[in-house]
Motif scaffolding. Structure first.
Motif, PDB file in Angstrom:
ATOM      1  N   LEU A   1     -18.925  -3.208  -3.101  1.00 14.45           N
ATOM      2  CA  LEU A   1     -19.374  -2.022  -2.365  1.00 14.45           C
ATOM      3  C   LEU A   1     -18.545  -1.799  -1.101  1.00 14.45           C
ATOM      4  CD1 LEU A   1     -23.247  -2.384  -2.737  1.00 14.45           C
ATOM      5  CD2 LEU A   1     -21.716  -0.791  -3.923  1.00 14.45           C
ATOM      6  N   THR A   2     -18.193  -2.877  -0.414  1.00 15.88           N
ATOM      7  CA  THR A   2     -17.358  -2.761   0.779  1.00 15.88           C
ATOM      8  C   THR A   2     -15.971  -2.256   0.413  1.00 15.88           C
ATOM      9  OG1 THR A   2     -18.557  -4.577   1.821  1.00 15.88           O
ATOM     10  CG2 THR A   2     -16.440  -3.996   2.778  1.00 15.88           C
ATOM     11  N   ALA A   3     -15.411  -2.768  -0.668  1.00 14.41           N
ATOM     12  CA  ALA A   3     -14.087  -2.321  -1.109  1.00 14.41           C
ATOM     13  C   ALA A   3     -14.121  -0.852  -1.525  1.00 14.41           C
ATOM     14  CB  ALA A   3     -13.598  -3.194  -2.264  1.00 14.41           C
ATOM     15  N   ALA A   4     -15.184  -0.421  -2.176  1.00 14.72           N
ATOM     16  CA  ALA A   4     -15.286   0.972  -2.603  1.00 14.72           C
ATOM     17  C   ALA A   4     -15.477   1.908  -1.407  1.00 14.72           C
ATOM     18  CB  ALA A   4     -16.451   1.130  -3.582  1.00 14.72           C
TER      19      ALA A   4
ATOM     20  N   MET B   1     -12.128   1.756   0.702  1.00 17.94           N
ATOM     21  CA  MET B   1     -10.930   2.000  -0.114  1.00 17.94           C
ATOM     22  C   MET B   1      -9.826   0.985   0.177  1.00 17.94           C
ATOM     23  SD  MET B   1     -11.700   4.247  -2.106  1.00 17.94           S
ATOM     24  CE  MET B   1     -11.580   5.885  -2.676  1.00 17.94           C
ATOM     25  N   ALA B   2     -10.222  -0.239   0.482  1.00 19.14           N
ATOM     26  CA  ALA B   2      -9.283  -1.349   0.709  1.00 19.14           C
ATOM     27  C   ALA B   2     -10.039  -2.639   0.431  1.00 19.14           C
ATOM     28  CB  ALA B   2      -8.763  -1.343   2.135  1.00 19.14           C
ATOM     29  N   PHE B   3      -9.286  -3.673   0.046  1.00 17.63           N
ATOM     30  CA  PHE B   3      -9.917  -4.953  -0.225  1.00 17.63           C
ATOM     31  C   PHE B   3     -10.254  -5.663   1.081  1.00 17.63           C
ATOM     32  CE2 PHE B   3      -7.371  -4.604  -4.237  1.00 17.63           C
ATOM     33  CZ  PHE B   3      -8.467  -4.439  -5.065  1.00 17.63           C
ATOM     34  N   PRO B   4     -11.483  -6.196   1.202  1.00 17.69           N
ATOM     35  CA  PRO B   4     -11.831  -6.971   2.392  1.00 17.69           C
ATOM     36  C   PRO B   4     -11.007  -8.252   2.477  1.00 17.69           C
ATOM     37  CG  PRO B   4     -13.805  -6.298   1.203  1.00 17.69           C
ATOM     38  CD  PRO B   4     -12.633  -5.972   0.335  1.00 17.69           C
ATOM     39  N   ASP B   5     -10.947  -8.830   3.664  1.00 17.47           N
ATOM     40  CA  ASP B   5     -10.152 -10.043   3.874  1.00 17.47           C
ATOM     41  C   ASP B   5     -10.666 -11.215   3.046  1.00 17.47           C
ATOM     42  OD1 ASP B   5      -8.500  -8.736   5.622  1.00 17.47           O
ATOM     43  OD2 ASP B   5      -9.645  -9.354   7.395  1.00 17.47           O
ATOM     44  N   LYS B   6     -11.981 -11.415   3.044  1.00 19.37           N
ATOM     45  CA  LYS B   6     -12.569 -12.518   2.288  1.00 19.37           C
ATOM     46  C   LYS B   6     -13.022 -12.019   0.923  1.00 19.37           C
ATOM     47  CE  LYS B   6     -14.938 -15.762   4.663  1.00 19.37           C
ATOM     48  NZ  LYS B   6     -16.087 -16.287   5.404  1.00 19.37           N
ATOM     49  N   GLY B   7     -12.686 -12.770  -0.092  1.00 19.51           N
ATOM     50  CA  GLY B   7     -13.112 -12.421  -1.436  1.00 19.51           C
ATOM     51  C   GLY B   7     -14.555 -12.827  -1.688  1.00 19.51           C
TER      52      GLY B   7
END
Length: 74
Positions: free
Chosen positions: A43-46, A49-55
């Motif tokens: 949800l954070t990535a969506a 519109m970018a990948f968060p630092d921590k997977g």
């Protein structure tokens, strides 16, 4: 002259290494937090519109590292 009554060095107690029970609880909590952390990561990535630092695995690992000691200190 040094006054050790007010500024005495602190001696830390030695802590025992984690037991098998700790690792079992850690594993259970890690597996329980993994789906929720994957959902929040998605949800954070969506939203951003970018990948968060921590997977998602790193987030679940962090949550398990926070929650498990609280169980054993109670």
């Amino acid at each position: 002259m040094t006054d050790f009554t007010t500024d005495a060095p602190l001696v830390r107690e030695k802590t025992a290494p984690p037991t098998r029970e700790y690792y079992v609880y850690f594993g259970i909590i890690f597996l329980a937090t993994l789906p929720l952390s994957a959902l929040t990561w998605t949800l954070t990535a969506a939203r951003q519109m970018a990948f968060p630092d921590k997977g998602p695995v790193a987030r679940a690992w962090t949550q398990a590292r926070i929650i498990t000691p609280h169980i054993f200190s109670a």
